[in-house]
Design a protein around this motif. Sequence first.
Motif, short mmCIF file in Angstrom:
data_model
loop_
_atom_site.label_atom_id
_atom_site.label_comp_id
_atom_site.label_asym_id
_atom_site.label_seq_id
_atom_site.Cartn_x
_atom_site.Cartn_y
_atom_site.Cartn_z
N ALA A 482 0.83 -1.20 0.00
CA ALA A 482 0.00 0.00 0.00
C ALA A 482 0.87 1.26 0.00
N GLU A 483 0.43 2.28 -0.73
CA GLU A 483 1.13 3.56 -0.74
C GLU A 483 0.68 4.41 0.45
N ILE A 484 1.57 5.33 0.86
CA ILE A 484 1.25 6.13 2.05
C ILE A 484 0.18 7.19 1.78
N GLY A 485 -0.14 7.46 0.50
CA GLY A 485 -1.11 8.50 0.20
C GLY A 485 -2.54 8.15 0.57
N GLY A 486 -2.85 6.87 0.66
CA GLY A 486 -4.20 6.45 1.02
C GLY A 486 -4.28 6.06 2.48
N ALA A 487 -5.47 6.16 3.04
CA ALA A 487 -5.67 5.72 4.42
C ALA A 487 -5.48 4.21 4.50
N PHE A 488 -4.72 3.75 5.49
CA PHE A 488 -4.42 2.34 5.64
C PHE A 488 -5.16 1.77 6.83
N GLY A 489 -5.88 0.67 6.63
CA GLY A 489 -6.57 0.02 7.73
C GLY A 489 -7.67 -0.88 7.21
N GLY A 490 -8.35 -1.55 8.13
CA GLY A 490 -9.37 -2.51 7.72
C GLY A 490 -10.53 -2.60 8.68
N GLU A 493 -12.39 -7.70 12.42
CA GLU A 493 -11.37 -7.94 13.43
C GLU A 493 -10.03 -7.30 13.11
N THR A 494 -9.97 -6.60 12.00
CA THR A 494 -8.77 -5.81 11.73
C THR A 494 -8.77 -4.54 12.56
N GLY A 495 -9.90 -4.14 13.11
CA GLY A 495 -9.91 -3.10 14.12
C GLY A 495 -10.57 -1.80 13.74
N GLY A 496 -10.69 -1.50 12.43
CA GLY A 496 -11.38 -0.29 12.02
C GLY A 496 -10.55 0.97 12.02
N GLY A 497 -9.28 0.90 12.41
CA GLY A 497 -8.44 2.09 12.44
C GLY A 497 -7.96 2.49 11.06
N ARG A 498 -7.53 3.74 10.93
CA ARG A 498 -6.95 4.23 9.68
C ARG A 498 -5.72 5.06 10.00
N GLU A 499 -4.62 4.72 9.34
CA GLU A 499 -3.36 5.44 9.52
C GLU A 499 -2.89 5.98 8.16
N ALA A 504 -6.65 10.54 7.42
CA ALA A 504 -6.37 9.80 8.65
C ALA A 504 -5.89 10.73 9.76
N TRP A 505 -5.40 11.91 9.41
CA TRP A 505 -4.88 12.86 10.40
C TRP A 505 -5.94 13.28 11.41
N ARG A 506 -7.20 13.19 11.05
CA ARG A 506 -8.25 13.72 11.94
C ARG A 506 -8.31 13.00 13.28
N VAL A 507 -7.92 11.73 13.32
CA VAL A 507 -8.00 10.99 14.58
C VAL A 507 -7.01 11.52 15.60
N TYR A 508 -5.98 12.23 15.13
CA TYR A 508 -4.95 12.76 16.05
C TYR A 508 -5.30 14.15 16.57
N MET A 509 -6.52 14.62 16.27
CA MET A 509 -6.93 15.95 16.70
C MET A 509 -8.31 15.90 17.33
N ARG A 510 -8.62 16.93 18.08
CA ARG A 510 -9.96 17.04 18.66
C ARG A 510 -10.76 18.06 17.84
N ARG A 511 -11.98 17.70 17.56
CA ARG A 511 -12.84 18.48 16.67
C ARG A 511 -13.72 19.42 17.49
N GLN A 512 -13.86 20.63 17.01
CA GLN A 512 -14.63 21.62 17.76
C GLN A 512 -15.53 22.41 16.81
N THR A 513 -16.82 22.53 17.18
CA THR A 513 -17.77 23.35 16.42
C THR A 513 -17.91 24.69 17.12
#
Length: 532
Positions: A482-490, A493-499, A504-513
């Motif tokens: 897999a290339e790094i340009g796409g979100a990686f994950g499954g 039972e693969t877990g549902g995460g995306r790196e 994928a950057w959004r998981v590392y931040m807190r969202r505010q309205t």
Amino acid sequence: MKQALEEAAATGTDVQDHDHHGIKQVLHDLGIEAHNAAWSTGLTWGGAQNGNTRTITSTTDGRTIGTVALATAEDYEQVVQKAQEAFKTWRLMPAPKRGEIVRQIGNKLREYKDSLGKLVSYEMGKILQEGLGEVQEMIDICDFAVGLSRQLHGFTMHSERPAHRMYEQYHPLGVVGIISAFNFPVAVWSWNAMLAAVCGDTCIWKPSEKTPLTAVAVQHIIRDVLRENELPEGIFNLIIGDAEIGAKMAADTRVPLVSATGSTRMGKKVGEVVGARLGRALLELGGNNAIILTEHADLGIAIPGIVFGAVGTAGQRCTTTRRLIIHESIFEDVKARLLKIYPNLPIGHPLQEGTLVGPLIDQDAVQSFTKALAAVQAEGGQLLIGGEILSGAGYETGTYVKPALVEARNEYHTVQEETFAPILYLIKYSGGVENAIDTQNGVRQGLSSSIFTVNMREAEAFLSHAGSDCGIANVNIGTSGAEIGGAFGGEKETGGGRESGSDAWRVYMRRQTNTINYSTQLPLAQGIKFDV
């Protein structure tokens, strides 16, 4: 510690004393010593004198590379506090400035690519080209993150209230815990750490206890960047320990996000603990990946993709091809082609030129390999080739095996499980492509998938809502690479995460309205009237 060092010296196979494949120079270049500290906060190392140590030997030749001290609970506490303290400063640095630091890290990795790639190969066992490729992946994600540092976009939307403005923005999250696996000992860390860094987070990295020295090397490399930019301690942290340290991280409310890569069994434990405290868990777990070969497959490009997917990294990739689902009309042809290739696979030392298949990581992996082959045959599977443990000159470690081909059925219990070793199950299907898709989806894991066909209808069916249920679905390429340009994950039972790439950057931040009233009135939403 003293006992471990004495035992290593007594073996007479310490690479510190025997310059084998140029490893002595590599260790010198990367700052790896005979004994290495348990933790680092970027500029400072500590815990070297801890009584609990681990001797790291290369699975390639059994030589001792070095020892590492294992962190204590007190060490962990010290590292977390440093990470928390650094976050207060790091989050206020403008994101493009954080991106500049990541750019410099990428350049340092370029300088050390050959040495680090060679150490990855020697400590983990993947062939040199894959080791170098893993470091290139680190460089690539740095480049991606630098661009991303100017694109951490929020959204704007129209308010239903006059003279009001609404928008969403993203803020740094906090301390990110990263638990990485042995098979990609440095790349997966970079996927997380570089994105988290430009997002304003600090990181604590717990590498696999099987491959900690590559992590020590990376920490030495980025230390120079921290010094040159006069950055505080605690932005990039490393802690080497056993499962107890990982458990502490998972339970720690000061670590809002834990990214864990490894087995499904491990991921379930981490997810349960993190979920119980309502933290975030980014899980990248097992895969049971399949390639579908329809009657319209171009076997000229399919066969190389199958072989690399099945035997690359000795079958120790989460995206390794484990099941080959073949239309009955071409089944015998495909089997014959693979049986012609498998006896000629170059198996040997991963640093030896021409080697395509290196060793398994350790004896536990070898046992899993042989047990799975015995179990699938007991269920009715037919071992077509491979399965032997190699011995003799060059194979003294007992970790080199011959990749196996097994004719099997998808419903076999053994086929339903992921065996982290080079076993490829050949599964026959009949009828239309929908039958092959059902077979592919008929496992609990959902990471990577592929179809080889020149028929547009089959390809589109595979990619449709009723198609592959995996996080990655490819057409006319294999399951690995897999290339790094796409979100990686499954999924499943693969877990549902995306790196990695995409958003994928959004998981590392807190969202505010945010809603801003720039009028002289206070209208309420939904037209509610509230007079005081």
